[in-house]
Structures are given as structure tokens and as C-alpha cells.
Design an enzyme around this catalytic site. Sequence first.
Site, short mmCIF file in Angstrom:
data_model
loop_
_atom_site.label_atom_id
_atom_site.label_comp_id
_atom_site.label_asym_id
_atom_site.label_seq_id
_atom_site.Cartn_x
_atom_site.Cartn_y
_atom_site.Cartn_z
N TRP A 142 -36.49 -6.71 0.35
CA TRP A 142 -35.57 -5.65 0.77
C TRP A 142 -34.49 -5.48 -0.31
CZ3 TRP A 142 -30.71 -6.77 3.85
CH2 TRP A 142 -30.06 -5.57 4.21
N ASP A 155 -35.70 -14.08 8.06
CA ASP A 155 -34.97 -12.83 8.34
C ASP A 155 -35.77 -12.07 9.39
OD1 ASP A 155 -33.62 -10.45 8.38
OD2 ASP A 155 -33.92 -9.97 6.26
N LYS A 206 -32.76 -2.46 14.94
CA LYS A 206 -33.96 -1.64 15.11
C LYS A 206 -34.53 -1.77 16.52
CE LYS A 206 -33.30 -2.19 10.72
NZ LYS A 206 -33.18 -1.44 9.51
C1 LMR Z 1 -33.56 -0.49 5.46
O1 LMR Z 1 -34.21 -1.36 4.88
O2 LMR Z 1 -33.65 0.72 5.18
C2 LMR Z 1 -32.65 -0.89 6.58
O3 LMR Z 1 -32.69 -2.26 6.76
C3 LMR Z 1 -31.28 -0.34 6.47
C4 LMR Z 1 -30.47 -0.97 5.37
O4 LMR Z 1 -29.37 -1.44 5.66
O5 LMR Z 1 -30.92 -1.00 4.23
#
Ligand code: LMR
Length: 398
Positions: free
Chosen positions: A129, A210, A245
Site C-alpha cells: 500500500w 494489517d 471499509k
Molecule cells: C486506499 O488504499 O486507497 C485506502 O486505504 C485509502 C487510503 O488512505 O489510502
Amino acid sequence: MFGNLETLPPDPILGVTAAFRADPDPAKVDLGVGVYRDEAGNTPVPVAVREAERRVLAAQASKTYVGPLGNAEFNERIVELALGGLAATLRERTATIQTVGGCGALRMAAELLHAASPASVVHVSDPTWANHEPLLGNSGIALQRYPYYDPATRGVDFARMLGHIERLPAGAVVLLHGSCHNPTGVDPGPEQWEALAGALERRGVVPFVDLAYQGLGDDLETDVAGLRLLAARLPTLLLAISCSKNFGLYRERTGALAVIAENAATARAIATHQARIGRRMYSMPPDHGAAVAARVLAEPELRRSWQEEIAAMVRRMKALRALLAGRLAARRPDLDFSWLTGQRGMFSLLGLAPAGIRALCAEEHVYVPPDGRINVAGVSDANVDRVADAIVRVLERR
Ligand code: LMR
């Protein structure tokens, strides 16, 4: 005072939302930030969450401080949702703090790790991420990447992932996505979770899970089978939970960090550090989202209704995956798009080259983050042909 500060580039994910909002094209499509959307493109508040909010507000006689660890009922129920029956077995060894969303839980974990063991290294998946490395690394903790995704198979490169873990020193920390890996949509299978548990155990490596999408891959239980296996076997585990979410509580910033320690005395000490870290950064977490999530989990009829709504979200996202894969395959029968339906949760990587990703946003008005991730929930019956046409047009851009 601040004259030396340069203007920063936009956030890789939140910047996409800003660019989308600024685009006047009426046919624009937002496949950027990871929020669930219905057919109309709205991000609904689940009916059970609305009802729980009504009940919380009706019963709330005071808004005095709750305390640095947050809402104790929420902490207990949210850990029970993640760990099931294990939560009771591990209660004495678990230190939980309510956090400012899942991001707050991740950062709290990084601060705690850095305070307890300044030389520790947190290993994150490649890719991961977009906010993991900035969010964790800003605590001062060192980060490295482990191999995770194989673009050729569009699956987990498990042999290389395991090989990396097998070489780690005791005390290293491995960040794993509990389910619905962000951004790839590919998770380890049951046997791979077993193998991971064995490797972590043998090497004395600490899992840091996570859990931002519990329930949105298959269901609330299947999605945490791997996590529960680790929690049952490993002496220490960090668990960052987000309610954004699955409860639709995005802006309420509701989450928790649960740390399972080797023994009850260590867990009690961890709780004091969690409280102090929070106090020094933001003092206390906001209550509303946690109070609401606790009501949803506590009231059987709200919990049932909420579970049904999550199941409907999952059905819709699976159907959208099939819909988009079908429309892409109809346009390019020479290519395989079946990976889209094999992946789980909101995300998949399109596998476009950087020029293709730029063209998708700038020329096609289909907005995705710079890694080419799509939020499948942003596809709809109304826009799927536009999205498929746009992707096909930029596929070969290098
Ligand atoms: C995402 O990956 O788009 C979400 O988890 C929102 C974020 O805070 O990035």
C-alpha cells in the site's frame, strides 16, 4: 519561519481523488481511493451502522473524555471479531488500544516497535500500500521489502517470499496484509499461511498483520483464517485493525492496535506504552466510530444486518470483477483477463507501464493511482464499457 518549505507533490492515492474532483469531464471515472461504491457511485453508510449511530446518540448523556486507550468495549469486541474464540484465550496476553483509524494503528505499532527495539527492521511486501512506507518509516523504524507479487503470474511469488523470511534474523518484523492485499488483490492460500507460520516460528520473526479489509474478500471468518493461525502459534503478534471499509466508518477514523505479547506482564507494560505514545501524539482517540462499531457488534440484529450488507458488497465486487474481465476479453480475445476474477477485495493491478497509467488518467479520464491499481468497486454497469475501452486503448503504451 516557513519560507524554506517547498510545495510537496500530491499524495499518491488522495491526490487521485483531488485530480478526479477537479476534472470537469462528465464521463470521468474514479477507480482511485479504496472506498466501496454502489452502482450509483456512492459510498453508503450501512443500515446497521446508521441505526447504531442513532442508538449511541440517544443514549449518550455526556461527552466527557473516555481515556487514552479509548472505548474498552470496542477494543474487546473488535479483537474478538478478528480473532474469534482465540481472543478469550489470549486476553491476558493482549494489549489493545483504540486508534485513529487503521493508519493510526499502523503508526502506533511502528512507534511501539521503535521504542521497544530501535534496531528492528519491518519488512513490507513488494509492492505494498502506497502509504505503508511513509506512515511506518516516519516513526524512525527501518524498513525493507520482501518479494511478494509476481507480475508474470499475477499471483503471490510465494517461494521468494518464504525464502526471504527464512533468512531473517530473530526479532525482525514482517508486515502481512490480513486479506485483500493492497494493491495486488492476491493473498496467500491456506497452505501458504501454514508455511508462513512455520517459517516465522522457526526464525523467531514477529508477524505484524494489517487487517483493513476483514469481510471484503470472502467473508468475515474466511478472511482471517491466516491471521488466526499466526495468533494461535506465534508468541508475539501485532494486529492493526481498520473499521473504515467493513463498517463504512471511513471519516470517523476508527481502528485499533492489538499486541499479543509473550506473557500477561509484558502485555500490561505494552498498554502503558500505547497510552503514552497516543498521549504524546494526539492525546486520545475520537469516540464516535468506536462506540458505533461496538453497538453493531453487540446487538445481534444489527450484527446480522451488517453481515448481510458486507456479503452483498462482496457479491457485488465479485460480479464487477467478472463483468470487467468479460468486457476486456471481448475487446482483446488474444489476452487473458481471468486473473481479475481470481483476485480478492477491492484492488487489482492493471500491470500497465507508467505511460499507460498516465494516459489512463490524463487522456481517458479514468483515474487510478500511479502504481496502476484499480478499485474494482468503482466500476459499474454504467461505466464498464468506458473503462474497458480506456484500458484497452492504453494497454500497449510504454
Ligand atoms: C486506499 O488504499 O486507497 C485506502 O486505504 C485509502 C487510503 O488512505 O489510502
